[in-house]
Structures are given as structure tokens and as C-alpha cells.
Design a protein around this motif. Structure first.
Motif, PDB file in Angstrom:
ATOM      1  N   HIS A  28      55.649  63.167  89.173  1.00 53.39           N
ATOM      2  CA  HIS A  28      54.259  62.711  89.124  1.00 53.39           C
ATOM      3  C   HIS A  28      53.692  62.823  87.704  1.00 53.39           C
ATOM      4  O   HIS A  28      52.610  62.351  87.431  1.00 53.39           O
ATOM      5  CB  HIS A  28      53.387  63.532  90.084  1.00 53.39           C
TER       6      HIS A  28
ATOM      7  N   GLY B  35      53.599  58.706  93.795  1.00 54.41           N
ATOM      8  CA  GLY B  35      54.550  59.513  93.028  1.00 54.41           C
ATOM      9  C   GLY B  35      55.688  58.680  92.474  1.00 54.41           C
ATOM     10  O   GLY B  35      56.259  59.004  91.432  1.00 54.41           O
ATOM     11  N   HIS B  64      49.354  61.155  97.028  1.00 54.57           N
ATOM     12  CA  HIS B  64      49.927  62.452  96.644  1.00 54.57           C
ATOM     13  C   HIS B  64      49.049  63.244  95.667  1.00 54.57           C
ATOM     14  O   HIS B  64      49.289  64.431  95.462  1.00 54.57           O
ATOM     15  CB  HIS B  64      51.321  62.275  96.028  1.00 54.57           C
ATOM     16  N   SER B  65      48.110  62.593  95.041  1.00 53.87           N
ATOM     17  CA  SER B  65      47.218  63.295  94.102  1.00 53.87           C
ATOM     18  C   SER B  65      45.825  62.685  94.263  1.00 53.87           C
ATOM     19  O   SER B  65      45.331  61.968  93.407  1.00 53.87           O
ATOM     20  CB  SER B  65      47.697  63.133  92.660  1.00 53.87           C
ATOM     21  N   ILE B  73      49.050  63.800  85.380  1.00 55.78           N
ATOM     22  CA  ILE B  73      49.077  63.098  86.665  1.00 55.78           C
ATOM     23  C   ILE B  73      47.977  62.028  86.699  1.00 55.78           C
ATOM     24  O   ILE B  73      48.193  60.906  87.155  1.00 55.78           O
ATOM     25  CB  ILE B  73      48.968  64.103  87.832  1.00 55.78           C
ATOM     26  N   THR B 353      51.238  68.654  94.049  1.00 58.04           N
ATOM     27  CA  THR B 353      50.550  67.735  93.140  1.00 58.04           C
ATOM     28  C   THR B 353      49.089  67.553  93.538  1.00 58.04           C
ATOM     29  O   THR B 353      48.431  66.631  93.083  1.00 58.04           O
ATOM     30  CB  THR B 353      51.239  66.362  93.125  1.00 58.04           C
TER      31      THR B 353
END
Lengths: 167, 407
Positions: A28, B35, B64-65, B73, B353
Motif C-alpha cells: 500500500h 491495495g 483498505h485505507s 498511502i 493499513t
């Protein structure tokens, strides 16, 4: 292309998840395989030992690469100059990812292979040899489409060369 | 032919395919999570690919974030957003929910279709009799660009589940039990079809948990029968008659809650065998168990009770729709009053994350599907897995409970 010579064996014991190969969170943060490769096996560092040396063949004893779809685990292994993975069994997605990135993943009973062994692999005849020890192992025939992936340098170069999967 | 063979034969225009065949097949839908989208965007950029095979059949999820935790990120997410917008595909912005949960809600999984997702839990689509395949970035990039993938036809195995488990036992417990008793290679690289009275009686939410965890069993794909009033179709599991070596029989009569201990989802025991284990952090969510029934299970346990002062308890609904329904049902009220933290929908907690990241040495009890060392972002933490029911009781006691305490 079909012969790999002088690969140094690097053993890893037990069931290995793709998270063990490369922890999830790094993909990520960066898409650079070289940077990702600095995190290879870091969560199981104690079990895995010293860093990988270039020109290695990773030798597993159980199932290698269970779980995640993370192709970055394989691109990181490639960036660390891992040339082949030998294991009795593979997680299906990791197995695809290996061949898609031009890294041979070979299914064989790996007992008898030890850290530091130097091995030669003939992908077409399905034979792995340790010339110093005079030992040999055989593995199942690699399907032609996988050898073709390898010849092309992986899935993306193959699609580029032929304009699609059916070319 | 088994379901996977039927679907692949139909998609390749052949009468018959068999396990081991290597073929090229068209796909119906492709979806990507945030991701892997930066790597896929890089492949598109390096090859000067500027379009997908059909923008209406490609979805990109940001899950995911959801609340970007750091600059790196955040920057990758910005790149992924620009990539998604340039392609004109269906974009699911942060906050909509976990890809595999939303995919079911918005009809990405249809019976008899082939769905490719850039995440291993794409197998969840088997709940709708889709051939749903998790794949890596190169496969997904090619599927997005060309609408096709290469396949090796998997062998099919069946799991027949009979019996009625205990009242506090959920689908999660049954999957953990199966993971605990079978060899790691039993279902490796197979198409796993489910049958038997237990599976046929599942709610859709619980059936999703079964499909979702097929990849933990090593399966390539999975198929469940239509449940909860959904129309049966010709892609429903049809096991061989009687006793057959391809059919694995599992009896869950009176089975109690199960727990997987660190660091493998296959290291499983009955809850009473690990009862008393102190827990610092309880997480209820993930693509395995973040559906309304899981939130309801947690709220039922926590209603009128308090989360132990020693426990950090986080509940993450799987989608915006689930979150809204949980709000309307008063479940979020119950959870928040009990001391739990309810976060926006997403799945970053699983891989560290998004948070909460456990402290070093912490013991986490989670409803996730994996507990490999380093999951959740800290290799020095230990993760235990179980159902939302067991997780909520654990939050109250500050330790894993005995089954008799889970009243």
C-alpha cells in the motif's frame, strides 16, 4: 531459458503464507519491487535466518504461499534475484503469480535438499540435480502454456508481444 | 460436469472441459481493491494501455485505507483514484464498504458468470454461484484490458455438512472447525462445492462467511446453494450420490463455538479449551464477518452491558448499507453505549493499513479470516479468530469466555 544452473538452495520450513513472504501493508506504500524486497520474510525472520543471496532457489517443505493474492510477494522475490521456488505444494494464486512473473514454481518432494546446495534444473525433462552430491530429483511435467509464459518473460510481456492471450 | 466445468465450457464455447485442462476464457466482471490498484496502474502505464475491455464491467474499490493513515498511502490512493477516473470504470469511493461485501449488494456476482478480483477473498462470489476468482495484479490487469484470463480447470470436491450445531455456533465456527481438522492439502487448488442440510439452511449472511473462507481451505473457487429464498438455478451444487471419495462429510451436530489461535487459521480448538486467555483488543468486522447479522450478534451480546475497561473494542460494518441498517435498527446505539468504537466501513484493519494497529505483545480476538503473524500490522501481536458472538462476549469479559458463560 529451460535450464537453470547453479542455483543456491535456501530452505524454509512449514506452511508459508503469502503474508510470511511479504507482509501486507508495504504494497500500500510503494510499487517498487526492490524496496519491497527489503521486507521479504521479515515477520518470520527468526525462522528464516539471514537475508537471501542473489541466485537462490527457495525450497519449501509443505505448502508455499497460502492466502493472499499479493503478486508483489513474487515481484519482491524476483527483485531479490530468486530464480525458482521448489515446494511439495503451492497456494493456487501464488503459483499463478510466479509463472505470470516468469519465476518457475515447481512441485516436488523436496526432502534431501539442504541450505547451500547448488542445483541445476531442467524444466523440460523435469529433473533437478545436485552435481556435487550426485543426487537427482524429478518433478511433474510443466504444462506448455507455463513454459511459454517463461519464454516470453511473463504474462504482461506475452500479452504485449501477441496483442492478447489468444495470440 | 461439475459447476466450474460447466461455467468454463459455456464461456469457452466448448462442449466439455475436464480438470487439468489449460484454457483461455472470457470473463464477465473484474474488480480491483485499492491495495493492488497502484501496481495495476503501473502495468497500464508501462504498457501504454489507456482503456479497459468494457468500463461498465470493471469496478475499482477503495476499502483498505478508508481514512488514509500516512502520507505514502495517501499518495498511492491519489494515484489509484486518478487511474480509476481516467478509465471511466465504476468507482466505489472510500466509505462505500469492503469490495466483496459491496459486490454482492450491487450485483457483481451473478450465477454462472466469471468474476475476477484483485483480492484472494473474491471467492465470496460463490455464494451467488459465480465462478469468482482472486488473482494477482498481472492477471487482473490483463483481465481488465482484454476481458480474458488463462485458467487451469480445477478438480472439484464437495463438502456435505449435516446436523444442527449449538445455539451460539455460527458459520464462522463451522469453517474454523473444518480448517482445524483437514490436511492443508485436502482442498488445495480445488473447486469446493457445499451441500447438505446445514448449508441449505444458512442465511445469506452466513453463507457469505462460508464462501469467503474457502480460500483459507486452499480452494481456487467455491459454490454454495441458493439460500434464504433466492431462486435455485442450474449452477447449484450437485454432489455425487451416496458415499463418494470426492465428498467430505462433516457432522456439526451440537458443535460449540470454535477459536483459531495465533498464528494460523488452521490451529483450531473448542472455545472452552482456550477460555480464560486475556484479550486486549476485540475486532468485529472484515469481509468474513461484517454483515448485518454479525453486527446484530455483537449488539445482542453487548446490549445493557459494558465492554471491559481493559479491552479496546472496534466494530467495522462491511458496507455503507449495512452501517445504515445497523443505525436504523438501533444496533450502533447499543454498541457505542457499551463502549465499542464503531468505524466507517472498510477492511484495512486486517492488514494494518487503517487501524487500529495492535500494540506489541497484545492479544487480539478478531472475526477476521486470517491471523498470520504480522496481520493487522504488528508481527509482535497475537491474533485469535472466532465468530462475532464469541468476540462480543470476549469484549465483555476481557478474556475468551467459556461456552456456558455465553448465555
Amino acid at each position: 531459458m529451460n535450464n537453470l544452473q547453479g542455483l543456491r538452495v535456501r530452505c524454509v520450513q512449514g506452511v508459508i503464507s503469502t503474508d510470511d513472504i511479504l507482509p501486507a501493508r508495504y504494497k500500500h506504500m510503494t510499487t517498487n519491487p526492490r524496496e519491497l524486497s527489503t521486507h521479504l520474510f521479515e515477520n518470520i525472520g527468526a525462522r528464516f535466518g539471514a537475508p537471501l543471496t542473489p541466485g537462490s532457489a527457495i525450497v519449501a517443505t509443505d505448502v508455499f504461499g497460502v492466502g493472499s493474492s499479493r503478486e508483489q510477494a513474487v515481484s519482491a522475490l524476483r527483485a531479490a534475484d530468486v530464480r525458482a521456488i521448489l515446494s511439495p505444494a503451492f497456494g493456487e494464486i501464488l503459483y499463478r503469480n510466479c509463472w505470470n512473473l516468469g519465476l518457475p514454481a515447481l512441485k516436488l518432494d523436496t526432502s534431501g535438499l539442504e541450505d547451500g546446495d547448488l542445483v541445476d534444473i531442467d524444466l523440460v525433462t523435469g529433473v533437478l540435480r545436485d552435481p556435487l552430491k550426485g543426487s537427482a530429483w524429478s518433478f511433474a511435467h510443466v504444462p506448455d502454456p507455463l513454459l511459454r509464459l517463461l519464454r516470453c518473460g511473463g504474462l504482461i510481456p506475452m500479452v504485449k508481444e501477441f496483442g492478447g492471450l489468444r495470440g | 460436469m461439475a459447476i466450474v466445468e460447466t461455467i468454463l465450457a459455456e464461456h469457452t464455447g466448448t462442449k466439455h472441459v475436464q480438470p487439468g485442462d489449460m484454457l483461455i476464457t472470457d470473463v464477465d466482471r473484474v474488480y480491483v481493491q485499492d491495495g493492488n490498484s497502484p501496481t495495476i496502474a503501473k502495468i497500464f502505464g508501462e504498457n501504454e494501455w489507456d482503456r479497459v475491455f468494457d468500463p461498465k464491467r470493471v469496478d475499482i474499490f477503495f476499502d483498505h485505507s478508508v481514512l488514509a493513515p500516512d502520507v505514502r498511502i495517501a499518495d498511492r490512493l491519489r494515484e489509484a483514484e486518478a487511474f480509476a477516473d481516467a478509465l471511466g470504470v465504476n468507482v466505489h469511493r472510500a466509505g462505500e464498504g469492503i469490495s466483496h461485501v459491496v459486490a454482492l449488494e450491487c450485483g457483481i456476482y451473478e450465477p454462472g458468470t466469471i468474476v475476477v478480483g484483485a483480492d484472494s477473498h473474491t471467492c465470496t462470489g460463490g455464494v451467488s454461484q459465480a465462478l469468482a476468482l482472486g488473482m494477482g495484479a498481472s492477471d487482473v490487469a490483463v483481465a481488465m484490458r482484454t476481458g480474458s484470463v488463462w485458467m487451469r480447470v480445477p478438480e472439484t470436491r464437495w463438502v456435505r455438512v449435516r446436523g444442527k450445531p449449538g445455539e451460539r455456533t455460527r458459520a464462522k465456527d463451522v469453517l474454523l472447525r473444518l480448517l482445524g481438522i483437514v490436511k492443508r492439502t485436502e482442498f488445495l487448488s480445488t473447486s469446493l462445492e457445499w451441500c447438505g442440510e446445514w448449508v441449505e439452511g444458512l442465511t445469506l449472511d452466513e453463507a457469505c462467511t462460508v464462501a469467503n473462507m474457502a480460500v483459507e481451505l486452499g480452494a481456487t473457487c467455491t459454490f454454495l446453494p441458493s439460500t434464504e429464498g433466492r431462486e435455485p438455478n442450474r449452477y447449484s451444487p450437485k454432489p455425487p450420490n451416496g458415499s463418494h471419495p470426492a465428498v467430505y462429510e462433516l457432522d456439526v451436530s451440537e458443535m460449540g463455538p470454535q477459536v483459531a489461535r495465533p498464528h494460523s487459521p488452521a490451529d483450531v480448538m473448542g472455545v472452552d479449551e482456550c477460555a480464560g486467555q486475556p484479550i486486549d483488543y476485540v475486532f468485529i468486522g472484515s469481509c468474513a464477518n461484517s454483515r448485518l447479522s454479525d453486527i446484530r450478534d455483537a449488539a445482542t451480546v453487548l446490549k445493557g452491558k459494558s465492554v471491559s475497561r481493559k479491552v479496546h473494542c472496534v466494530v467495522t460494518p462491511g458496507s455503507r448499507d449495512i452501517f445504515v441498517r445497523a443505525l436504523r435498527e438501533g444496533l450502533v446505539d447499543v454498541l457505542v453505549q457499551s463502549g465499542a468504537i464503531v468505524t466507517p466501513p472498510g477492511c484495512g484493519a486486517c492488514v494494518g493499513t487503517q487501524g487500529s494497529i495492535p500494540a506489541s505483545g497484545a492479544h487480539v480476538f478478531s472475526t477476521m479470516n486470517r491471523n498470520f503473524q504480522g496481520r493487522m500490522g504488528n508481527p509482535s501481536a497475537s491474533i485469535w479468530l472466532g465468530s462475532a458472538v464469541t468476540a462480543a462476549h470476549t469484549a465483555v469479559f476481557g478474556r475468551i469466555p467459556f461456552e456456558r458463560e455465553m448465555a
